[in-house]
Design an enzyme around this catalytic site. Structure first.
Site, mmCIF file in Angstrom:
data_model
loop_
_atom_site.group_PDB
_atom_site.id
_atom_site.type_symbol
_atom_site.label_atom_id
_atom_site.label_comp_id
_atom_site.label_asym_id
_atom_site.label_seq_id
_atom_site.Cartn_x
_atom_site.Cartn_y
_atom_site.Cartn_z
ATOM 1 N N TYR A 147 -18.720 -31.426 8.272
ATOM 2 C CA TYR A 147 -18.133 -31.238 9.609
ATOM 3 C C TYR A 147 -18.816 -32.168 10.613
ATOM 4 O O TYR A 147 -18.147 -32.953 11.294
ATOM 5 C CB TYR A 147 -18.304 -29.774 10.012
ATOM 6 N N GLU A 149 -20.875 -34.825 10.298
ATOM 7 C CA GLU A 149 -20.740 -36.270 10.069
ATOM 8 C C GLU A 149 -19.273 -36.692 10.098
ATOM 9 O O GLU A 149 -18.952 -37.802 10.507
ATOM 10 C CB GLU A 149 -21.396 -36.676 8.746
ATOM 11 N N ASN A 176 -19.381 -24.109 21.943
ATOM 12 C CA ASN A 176 -18.822 -22.832 21.469
ATOM 13 C C ASN A 176 -17.841 -22.207 22.462
ATOM 14 O O ASN A 176 -18.210 -21.923 23.597
ATOM 15 C CB ASN A 176 -19.945 -21.827 21.207
ATOM 16 N N ARG A 188 -16.684 -16.845 13.023
ATOM 17 C CA ARG A 188 -17.577 -17.245 14.109
ATOM 18 C C ARG A 188 -18.116 -16.016 14.827
ATOM 19 O O ARG A 188 -17.591 -14.925 14.704
ATOM 20 C CB ARG A 188 -16.839 -18.197 15.074
ATOM 21 N N SER A 191 -15.950 -13.471 17.362
ATOM 22 C CA SER A 191 -14.923 -12.664 16.693
ATOM 23 C C SER A 191 -15.576 -11.699 15.690
ATOM 24 O O SER A 191 -15.196 -10.531 15.618
ATOM 25 C CB SER A 191 -13.881 -13.555 16.023
ATOM 26 N N ASN A 192 -16.580 -12.167 14.939
ATOM 27 C CA ASN A 192 -17.258 -11.254 14.011
ATOM 28 C C ASN A 192 -17.806 -10.031 14.735
ATOM 29 O O ASN A 192 -17.554 -8.893 14.327
ATOM 30 C CB ASN A 192 -18.450 -11.959 13.343
ATOM 31 N N ASP A 275 -28.775 -24.057 10.623
ATOM 32 C CA ASP A 275 -28.192 -23.400 11.802
ATOM 33 C C ASP A 275 -28.973 -23.873 13.044
ATOM 34 O O ASP A 275 -30.176 -23.663 13.132
ATOM 35 C CB ASP A 275 -28.341 -21.883 11.629
ATOM 36 N N ARG A 279 -28.452 -24.282 21.780
ATOM 37 C CA ARG A 279 -27.378 -25.187 22.164
ATOM 38 C C ARG A 279 -26.914 -24.830 23.578
ATOM 39 O O ARG A 279 -26.652 -23.665 23.864
ATOM 40 C CB ARG A 279 -26.216 -25.049 21.191
HETATM 41 P P1 NAD Z 1 -9.130 -23.272 14.214
HETATM 42 O O1 NAD Z 1 -9.683 -23.249 12.838
HETATM 43 O O2 NAD Z 1 -8.623 -22.021 14.804
HETATM 44 O O3 NAD Z 1 -7.967 -24.363 14.344
HETATM 45 C C1 NAD Z 1 -7.901 -25.529 13.574
HETATM 46 C C2 NAD Z 1 -6.451 -25.748 13.189
HETATM 47 O O4 NAD Z 1 -6.339 -26.965 12.419
HETATM 48 C C3 NAD Z 1 -5.896 -24.628 12.323
HETATM 49 O O5 NAD Z 1 -4.643 -24.234 12.800
HETATM 50 C C4 NAD Z 1 -5.795 -25.266 10.934
HETATM 51 O O6 NAD Z 1 -4.807 -24.679 10.128
HETATM 52 C C5 NAD Z 1 -5.513 -26.708 11.288
HETATM 53 N N1 NAD Z 1 -5.872 -27.673 10.237
HETATM 54 C C6 NAD Z 1 -7.027 -27.732 9.526
HETATM 55 N N2 NAD Z 1 -6.982 -28.771 8.675
HETATM 56 C C7 NAD Z 1 -5.784 -29.387 8.858
HETATM 57 C C8 NAD Z 1 -5.157 -30.507 8.268
HETATM 58 N N3 NAD Z 1 -5.763 -31.223 7.321
HETATM 59 N N4 NAD Z 1 -3.924 -30.846 8.688
HETATM 60 C C9 NAD Z 1 -3.291 -30.132 9.659
HETATM 61 N N5 NAD Z 1 -3.846 -29.059 10.251
HETATM 62 C C10 NAD Z 1 -5.067 -28.696 9.856
HETATM 63 O O7 NAD Z 1 -10.283 -23.902 15.142
HETATM 64 P P2 NAD Z 1 -10.337 -24.121 16.725
HETATM 65 O O8 NAD Z 1 -11.481 -23.367 17.230
HETATM 66 O O9 NAD Z 1 -9.018 -23.957 17.329
HETATM 67 O O10 NAD Z 1 -10.751 -25.670 16.773
HETATM 68 C C11 NAD Z 1 -9.826 -26.690 17.095
HETATM 69 C C12 NAD Z 1 -10.563 -28.016 17.181
HETATM 70 O O11 NAD Z 1 -11.583 -27.946 18.177
HETATM 71 C C13 NAD Z 1 -11.242 -28.415 15.877
HETATM 72 O O12 NAD Z 1 -11.098 -29.810 15.699
HETATM 73 C C14 NAD Z 1 -12.688 -28.074 16.112
HETATM 74 O O13 NAD Z 1 -13.548 -28.895 15.373
HETATM 75 C C15 NAD Z 1 -12.824 -28.310 17.620
HETATM 76 N N6 NAD Z 1 -13.919 -27.518 18.201
HETATM 77 C C16 NAD Z 1 -13.769 -26.175 18.430
HETATM 78 C C17 NAD Z 1 -14.834 -25.452 18.969
HETATM 79 C C18 NAD Z 1 -14.724 -23.984 19.276
HETATM 80 O O14 NAD Z 1 -15.708 -23.373 19.693
HETATM 81 N N7 NAD Z 1 -13.596 -23.349 19.170
HETATM 82 C C19 NAD Z 1 -16.056 -26.089 19.244
HETATM 83 C C20 NAD Z 1 -16.160 -27.449 18.956
HETATM 84 C C21 NAD Z 1 -15.101 -28.155 18.457
HETATM 85 N N1 UDP Z 2 -23.972 -15.698 13.760
HETATM 86 C C1 UDP Z 2 -24.502 -14.417 13.566
HETATM 87 N N2 UDP Z 2 -23.707 -13.473 12.983
HETATM 88 C C2 UDP Z 2 -22.419 -13.709 12.615
HETATM 89 C C3 UDP Z 2 -21.879 -15.016 12.829
HETATM 90 C C4 UDP Z 2 -22.699 -15.980 13.398
HETATM 91 O O1 UDP Z 2 -25.669 -14.155 13.895
HETATM 92 O O2 UDP Z 2 -21.762 -12.790 12.108
HETATM 93 C C5 UDP Z 2 -24.831 -16.718 14.410
HETATM 94 C C6 UDP Z 2 -24.930 -18.036 13.652
HETATM 95 O O3 UDP Z 2 -25.991 -17.996 12.727
HETATM 96 C C7 UDP Z 2 -25.178 -19.040 14.777
HETATM 97 C C8 UDP Z 2 -24.448 -18.430 15.977
HETATM 98 O O4 UDP Z 2 -24.231 -17.057 15.654
HETATM 99 O O5 UDP Z 2 -26.556 -19.107 15.088
HETATM 100 C C9 UDP Z 2 -23.115 -19.110 16.269
HETATM 101 O O6 UDP Z 2 -22.392 -19.152 15.053
HETATM 102 P P1 UDP Z 2 -20.892 -19.661 14.940
HETATM 103 O O7 UDP Z 2 -20.551 -19.660 13.495
HETATM 104 O O8 UDP Z 2 -20.038 -18.897 15.866
HETATM 105 O O9 UDP Z 2 -20.914 -21.154 15.517
HETATM 106 P P2 UDP Z 2 -21.921 -22.400 15.377
HETATM 107 O O10 UDP Z 2 -22.368 -22.623 16.766
HETATM 108 O O11 UDP Z 2 -23.076 -22.056 14.482
HETATM 109 O O12 UDP Z 2 -21.073 -23.474 14.822
#
Ligand code: NAD
Ligand code: UDP
Ligand code: UDP
Length: 318
Positions: A147, A149, A176, A188, A191-192, A275, A279
């Site tokens: 993820y 890289e 986040n 994540r 939600s957990n 982990d 952040r």
């Molecule tokens: P999510 O997993 O809910 O959504 C990702 C979507 O991409 C899903 O609908 C999945 O089915 C689709 N997908 C995955 N691989 C695919 C592929 N090869 N082709 C087509 N569709 C594909 O995650 P999210 O939280 O909505 O994240 C969306 C974007 O934002 C991601 O690129 C993620 O890396 C980035 N991002 C999110 C967060 C966050 O906290 N939510 C933080 C940093 C970056």
């Molecule tokens: N985490 C936790 N319990 C859980 C899920 C996550 O303690 O059930 C911790 C995880 O180890 C990390 C932080 O919560 O330190 C955020 O995790 P998440 O997977 O939401 O996102 P990340 O920022 O690590 O990509």
């Protein structure tokens, strides 16, 4: 005059993508949502399906895509560690081949293209809070590398397509974010914890819960996505997007228990490898260039998210 645009959202059925599609439709645009439904669901976009300006395409972005649009938001990629580590090769392909295909599409169409990058490009950061000028501290061969890289390489591709082909690019480094439409089994932390609290099940603290994160509510984030896309062509980012209010994971757990009135107890589970221990975004650039800062505090955002999961869980019992 407000011009209606044709906009492609990859990953449009995911958590962030579904909110973005709704927002763009509300502004009067034509939206194509492309998704392979790996972590996203049709339910996330079901309320948009009766809008004639909305179209859903099942497609994997690692394969070429030929559509005609004015703007592209490239969000496709699983974002939760358990999901992106499930098939790490596919994760790297999605980030890298997906970026190449979407950049190739943008090049052919002369379309503006937005990349959903991540705070994970900073790895386990050695400076705090993180500024865009920090190059990061990333393990290139660990479990999170597919993820981290992958997203770093995608940023490289975006900047090389700009230098080589004069593409109009916008790179967002997202921290986040949480809110409605997260999958109950997303894995994540927000939600957990909410799902566990609503079921009165143990709340799983990984490690001792002293690691920190800064949580942004989804509405604030979608607002800044659109602001970034609308900036002048000479502004490319990368720009940090997130809420700088930092909490330990234990504090988050306690807040969720408090707001749900749950009987759940905290239990400790092993800390996942690599982990990040802390952040927090430095959002000076977003404030200066985009006139943006988050408005929704954790408590308000958690209440909305809890209400969403309560409804979802009631409906699934019907
Ligand atoms: P999510 O997993 O809910 O959504 C990702 C979507 O991409 C899903 O609908 C999945 O089915 C689709 N997908 C995955 N691989 C695919 C592929 N090869 N082709 C087509 N569709 C594909 O995650 P999210 O939280 O909505 O994240 C969306 C974007 O934002 C991601 O690129 C993620 O890396 C980035 N991002 C999110 C967060 C966050 O906290 N939510 C933080 C940093 C970056
Ligand atoms: N985490 C936790 N319990 C859980 C899920 C996550 O303690 O059930 C911790 C995880 O180890 C990390 C932080 O919560 O330190 C955020 O995790 P998440 O997977 O939401 O996102 P990340 O920022 O690590 O990509
Ligand atoms: N591509 C696509 N849709 C398009 C144009 C290109 O999916 O409308 C893909 C195609 O698979 C190509 C990639 O984007 O391999 C990169 O395109 P680019 O023009 O940069 O390179 P090339 O076509 O020379 O490989």
């Amino acid at each position: 005059m407000h011009l209606s645009k044709r906009i492609l959202v990859t990953g449009g059925a995911g958590f962030l993508g579904s909110h973005l599609c709704a927002r763009l439709l509300k502004e009067g645009h034509d939206v194509i949502c492309v998704d392979n439904f790996f972590t996203g669901t049709k339910n996330n976009v079901i309320s948009l399906l009766n809008n004639p300006h909305f179209e859903v395409m099942r497609h994997d972005v690692t394969f070429p895509l030929y559509v005609e649009v004015d703007e592209i938001y490239n969000l496709a990629c699983p974002a939760s560690p358990i999901h992106y580590q499930h098939d790490p090769v596919q994760t790297a392909k999605t980030s890298v081949h997906g970026a190449i295909n979407m950049l190739g599409l943008a090049k052919r169409l002369k379309a503006k293209i937005f990349q959903a990058s991540t705070s994970e490009v900073y790895g386990d950061p050695q400076i705090h809070p993180q500024t865009e000028s920090y190059w990061g501290h990333v393990n290139p061969i660990g479990f999170r590398s597919c993820y981290d890289e992958g997203k770093r390489c995608a940023e490289t591709l975006f900047f090389d397509y700009r230098r080589q082909h004069k593409l109009r690019i916008k790179v967002a480094r997202i921290f986040n974010t949480y809110g409605p439409n997260m999958h109950p089994n997303d894995g994540r932390v927000v939600s957990n914890f909410i799902v566990q609290a609503l079921r009165n099940e143990p709340i799983t603290l990984y490690g001792d819960g002293s690691q920190s994160r800064s949580f942004c509510y989804v509405d604030d984030l979608i607002d800044v996505f659109v602001r970034l896309m609308d900036t002048a062509d000479d502004f490319t980012g990368p720009v940090n997007m997130g809420n700088p209010n930092e909490f330990t994971i234990k504090e988050l757990a306690e807040k969720v228990i408090d707001l749900t009135g749950s009987r759940s107890k905290l239990i400790n589970k092993p800390l996942p490898k690599d982990d990040p221990s802390k952040r927090k975004p430095d959002i000076t650039l977003a404030k200066e260039k985009l006139g943006w800062e988050p408005k929704i505090e954790l408590e308000e955002g958690l209440k909305n998210t809890i209400a969403y999961f309560e409804t979802l869980m009631k409906e699934s019992k019907k």
